[in-house]
Design a protein around this motif. Structure first.
Motif, PDB file in Angstrom:
ATOM      1  N   ASP A  75      -5.358  -5.526   7.964  1.00 13.96           N
ATOM      2  CA  ASP A  75      -6.608  -5.217   7.270  1.00 13.96           C
ATOM      3  C   ASP A  75      -6.989  -3.773   7.629  1.00 13.96           C
ATOM      4  O   ASP A  75      -7.853  -3.529   8.453  1.00 13.96           O
ATOM      5  CB  ASP A  75      -7.700  -6.201   7.684  1.00 13.96           C
ATOM      6  N   PHE A  76      -6.315  -2.822   6.994  1.00 11.70           N
ATOM      7  CA  PHE A  76      -6.474  -1.418   7.332  1.00 11.70           C
ATOM      8  C   PHE A  76      -7.744  -0.840   6.734  1.00 11.70           C
ATOM      9  O   PHE A  76      -8.113  -1.167   5.613  1.00 11.70           O
ATOM     10  CB  PHE A  76      -5.267  -0.620   6.835  1.00 11.70           C
ATOM     11  N   TYR A 111      -0.896   0.272   4.576  1.00 10.16           N
ATOM     12  CA  TYR A 111      -0.257  -1.027   4.409  1.00 10.16           C
ATOM     13  C   TYR A 111       1.223  -0.850   4.099  1.00 10.16           C
ATOM     14  O   TYR A 111       2.079  -1.510   4.690  1.00 10.16           O
ATOM     15  CB  TYR A 111      -0.941  -1.844   3.305  1.00 10.16           C
ATOM     16  N   TYR A 112       1.523   0.046   3.169  1.00  3.38           N
ATOM     17  CA  TYR A 112       2.916   0.304   2.801  1.00  3.38           C
ATOM     18  C   TYR A 112       3.719   0.770   4.029  1.00  3.38           C
ATOM     19  O   TYR A 112       4.833   0.329   4.253  1.00  3.38           O
ATOM     20  CB  TYR A 112       2.959   1.366   1.696  1.00  3.38           C
ATOM     21  N   THR A 113       3.150   1.641   4.821  1.00  3.66           N
ATOM     22  CA  THR A 113       3.845   2.228   5.971  1.00  3.66           C
ATOM     23  C   THR A 113       4.013   1.250   7.121  1.00  3.66           C
ATOM     24  O   THR A 113       5.069   1.194   7.747  1.00  3.66           O
ATOM     25  CB  THR A 113       3.077   3.468   6.462  1.00  3.66           C
ATOM     26  N   ARG A 125       9.469  -2.610  -1.364  1.00  2.00           N
ATOM     27  CA  ARG A 125       8.356  -2.432  -0.419  1.00  2.00           C
ATOM     28  C   ARG A 125       7.027  -2.288  -1.169  1.00  2.00           C
ATOM     29  O   ARG A 125       6.007  -2.819  -0.733  1.00  2.00           O
ATOM     30  CB  ARG A 125       8.591  -1.216   0.470  1.00  2.00           C
ATOM     31  N   ILE A 126       7.040  -1.585  -2.290  1.00  2.28           N
ATOM     32  CA  ILE A 126       5.818  -1.450  -3.092  1.00  2.28           C
ATOM     33  C   ILE A 126       5.389  -2.810  -3.614  1.00  2.28           C
ATOM     34  O   ILE A 126       4.206  -3.160  -3.540  1.00  2.28           O
ATOM     35  CB  ILE A 126       6.018  -0.441  -4.239  1.00  2.28           C
ATOM     36  N   LYS A 131       1.555  -7.301  -3.278  1.00  2.00           N
ATOM     37  CA  LYS A 131       1.246  -8.726  -3.090  1.00  2.00           C
ATOM     38  C   LYS A 131       0.358  -8.933  -1.859  1.00  2.00           C
ATOM     39  O   LYS A 131      -0.580  -9.716  -1.882  1.00  2.00           O
ATOM     40  CB  LYS A 131       2.534  -9.538  -2.953  1.00  2.00           C
ATOM     41  N   GLY A 132       0.656  -8.233  -0.784  1.00  2.38           N
ATOM     42  CA  GLY A 132      -0.096  -8.413   0.454  1.00  2.38           C
ATOM     43  C   GLY A 132      -1.423  -7.682   0.490  1.00  2.38           C
ATOM     44  O   GLY A 132      -2.341  -8.064   1.209  1.00  2.38           O
TER      45      GLY A 132
END
Length: 178
Positions: A75-76, A111-113, A125-126, A131-132
């Motif tokens: 949860d960034f 989140y991606y990183t 990854r995208i 989705k997440g």
């Protein structure tokens, strides 16, 4: 300094995200790094064992991306953009990295990183990040509802999907076709 530049270049500028624009500032010292004006710490002569801050006269500040996690480890939350600052007496030159849709950009990038499987391809990854951490917002004005997928705004064009395609897929799901 070189490490910060290399890290920023490798992780942001070569990612599937649009490149942040560089905003330049030349003038009196007014840009915080990040919350306070550029300063340094010295021993306080009135209070032994304590330190106090004094304005920086000459020097560099390299502030990395400010972020935290809120409720879970994915949860960034974005706090501040990267800033490079040089102070010379009462004058300052600052470079601020301005991303499109700043809060959404940096939170999706984090989140991606940090939360996607690095063994997968960029597109996988995208998809995992979408989705997440969907980053799809609905707003309403005068009874008209608008859906905004910030992934499509912040990703480079070859990695983003069209919002019309997303809306089409949602409607197909609603009627049970997809």
């Amino acid at each position: 300094m070189i490490n910060i530049i290399r890290t920023l270049y490798n992780r942001v500028f070569s990612s599937p995200f649009k490149r942040p624009k560089l905003q330049w500032y030349f003038g009196k010292v007014t840009i915080g790094t990040p919350y306070f004006l550029p300063r340094r710490w010295i021993k306080d002569p009135q209070k032994p064992g304590w330190s106090k801050s004094v304005p920086k006269k000459i020097g560099f500040d390299f502030v990395e991306l400010g972020w935290k996690t809120k409720w879970t480890d994915t949860d960034f939350r974005f706090e501040w953009a990267p800033i490079w600052s040089f102070v010379f007496f009462k004058w300052q030159v600052a470079i601020i990295f301005q991303a499109p849709e700043q809060n959404h950009y940096w939170e999706c990038w984090l989140y991606y990183t940090h939360a996607t499987d690095k063994t997968k391809s960029i597109r996988e990854r995208i998809d995992q990040a979408k989705k997440g951490f969907p980053c799809i917002w609905k707003s309403s004005s005068n009874g008209v509802e608008t859906t905004t997928c910030y992934w499509d705004i912040i990703l480079r064009s070859k990695y983003s999907n069209d919002i019309k395609q997303y809306n089409r897929d949602q409607k197909l799901k609603q009627i049970g076709i997809k």
